[in-house]
Design an enzyme around this catalytic site. Structure first.
Site, PDB file in Angstrom:
ATOM      1  N   GLY A  38       0.703  -1.220  -0.024  1.00 15.21           N
ATOM      2  CA  GLY A  38       0.027   0.065   0.061  1.00 15.21           C
ATOM      3  C   GLY A  38       0.715   1.137   0.027  1.00 15.21           C
ATOM      4  O   GLY A  38       2.030   1.211   0.838  1.00 15.21           O
ATOM      5  N   ASN A 181       4.553  10.599 -11.801  1.00 14.39           N
ATOM      6  CA  ASN A 181       5.519   9.999 -12.664  1.00 14.39           C
ATOM      7  C   ASN A 181       4.896  10.594 -14.187  1.00 14.39           C
ATOM      8  O   ASN A 181       4.215  11.599 -14.054  1.00 14.39           O
ATOM      9  CB  ASN A 181       5.410   8.515 -12.734  1.00 14.39           C
ATOM     10  CG  ASN A 181       3.838   8.089 -12.987  1.00 14.39           C
ATOM     11  OD1 ASN A 181       2.945   8.713 -13.443  1.00 14.39           O
ATOM     12  ND2 ASN A 181       3.725   6.917 -12.540  1.00 14.39           N
ATOM     13  N   THR A 239       8.471  -3.023  -7.936  1.00 12.73           N
ATOM     14  CA  THR A 239       7.208  -2.461  -6.944  1.00 12.73           C
ATOM     15  C   THR A 239       7.673  -1.606  -5.786  1.00 12.73           C
ATOM     16  O   THR A 239       8.430  -2.228  -4.890  1.00 12.73           O
ATOM     17  CB  THR A 239       6.422  -3.910  -6.501  1.00 12.73           C
ATOM     18  OG1 THR A 239       6.309  -4.666  -7.505  1.00 12.73           O
ATOM     19  CG2 THR A 239       5.177  -3.349  -5.781  1.00 12.73           C
ATOM     20  N   ASP A 243       7.629   4.734  -4.084  1.00 15.34           N
ATOM     21  CA  ASP A 243       7.442   5.293  -2.617  1.00 15.34           C
ATOM     22  C   ASP A 243       8.783   5.046  -2.044  1.00 15.34           C
ATOM     23  O   ASP A 243       8.745   6.132  -0.931  1.00 15.34           O
ATOM     24  CB  ASP A 243       6.413   3.844  -1.870  1.00 15.34           C
ATOM     25  CG  ASP A 243       5.233   3.838  -2.875  1.00 15.34           C
ATOM     26  OD1 ASP A 243       4.695   4.731  -3.158  1.00 15.34           O
ATOM     27  OD2 ASP A 243       4.524   2.820  -2.584  1.00 15.34           O
ATOM     28  N   SER A 273      16.103  -0.680  -3.579  1.00 14.77           N
ATOM     29  CA  SER A 273      14.969  -1.364  -3.646  1.00 14.77           C
ATOM     30  C   SER A 273      14.508  -2.286  -5.001  1.00 14.77           C
ATOM     31  O   SER A 273      14.020  -3.208  -4.533  1.00 14.77           O
ATOM     32  CB  SER A 273      13.811  -0.078  -3.418  1.00 14.77           C
ATOM     33  OG  SER A 273      12.471  -0.621  -3.476  1.00 14.77           O
TER      34      SER A 273
END
Length: 296
Positions: A38, A181, A239, A243, A273
């Site tokens: 999330g 983005n 993914t 964030d 990440s």
């Protein structure tokens, strides 16, 4: 400065596939894993791992997924004082991750769509003018949250993702920082292609952070454009990369770093990440980011 991340929490059902499923096609997944995600949770964990003190606000269900989501936040040292458990299903996603590390996501809002006036008033009453509010577009009642936060004098950073019906009706002019983005920039500009200058024309008073995936990122602030290239790594799963960038950028900004240093730190964190599978589980600790030497 206190930081409130008022956003979504989802249990991600992640499927590794050779290529994304096509209409009418049935494929076999190579593996399946349930991980906490999330955009709200991811950004909160990214800020906490970057060294910030973060309070998560939002909703989870009174189910096993909700317990997992709350535990993930607490294990990352995110404060859950303003997290509400409701007698309903927690939000979740179905994520395909291809061999190229790209992802395709279906999101079910669940408890994330149960924000109400009373909750907004209660949460925001705990924060003061100048405190930072971090938002995304995976919860309801954002118009109310944006209005009350602006009236309180909070600083507002928003990532208007994903693109949904009604996004253009939100008072995004209340935001001090916008993370977009290329697709989101194009949508907000009403054009086929995202354009930083056009976006600056629409939101002249906001800092604009324009992320471009493997091509890096740009920031527009007070008429000046800053550029940061992406660091080259072997992408395993993208993914949560955006964030991670958002969380690290905001933390560095709250620390008083200049924009270029904020971008550099965020780009390093994002590179680490994408080299790992999963969303929140792939977000690096600050020590890892500080020690990261691209190309070594």
């Amino acid at each position: 400065m206190k930081i409130c991340s008022f956003g979504s929490l989802n249990l991600d059902h992640v499927y590794r596939v050779k290529a994304f499923v096509r209409p009418g096609e049935t494929i076999s997944a190579r593996s399946q894993q349930d991980v906490c995600g999330g955009k709200g949770l991811n950004q909160s964990i990214a800020m906490a791992r970057a060294g910030a003190k973060v309070y998560q606000a939002g909703n989870i269900g009174q189910d096993e997924a909700g317990k997992m989501l709350k535990s993930a936040l607490e294990n990352a040292n995110v404060h859950t004082d303003y997290l509400r458990a409701l007698p309903m299903q927690s939000g979740h996603t179905i994520i395909q991750v291809s061999d190229e590390g790209e992802n395709a996501i279906i999101c079910f809002g669940g408890s994330n769509q149960a924000v109400d006036d009373e909750q907004v008033e209660t949460v925001l009453s705990a924060f003061q003018p100048g405190d930072l509010l971090v938002l995304q577009n995976e919860i309801n009642h954002l118009d109310v949250i944006l209005r009350i936060a602006r009236e309180k004098g909070m600083k507002i950073a928003m990532n208007p993702s994903p693109i949904t019906e009604g996004l253009e009706k939100l008072p995004l002019e209340n935001c001090d920082i916008l993370f977009v983005n290329e697709l989101e920039a194009a949508y907000l500009c009403g054009s086929e292609k995202g354009d930083l200058q056009a976006l600056a024309g629409r939101f002249p008073h906001a800092m604009l952070v324009f992320t471009q995936g493997s091509r890096g990122a740009q920031v527009w602030h007070e008429g000046k454009v800053y550029t940061q290239n992406a660091y080259k790594v072997r992408a395993v799963d993208t993914t949560g990369a955006g964030d991670t960038f958002t969380g690290y950028f905001l933390t560095a900004l709250c620390e008083g770093k200049d924009i270029q240093d904020c971008m550099k730190l965020a780009a390093k964190a994002s590179a680490i990440s994408v080299s790992r599978p999963g969303a929140s589980v792939s977000i690096p600790l600050r020590d890892e980011v500080d020690a990261f030497r691209p190309g070594e």
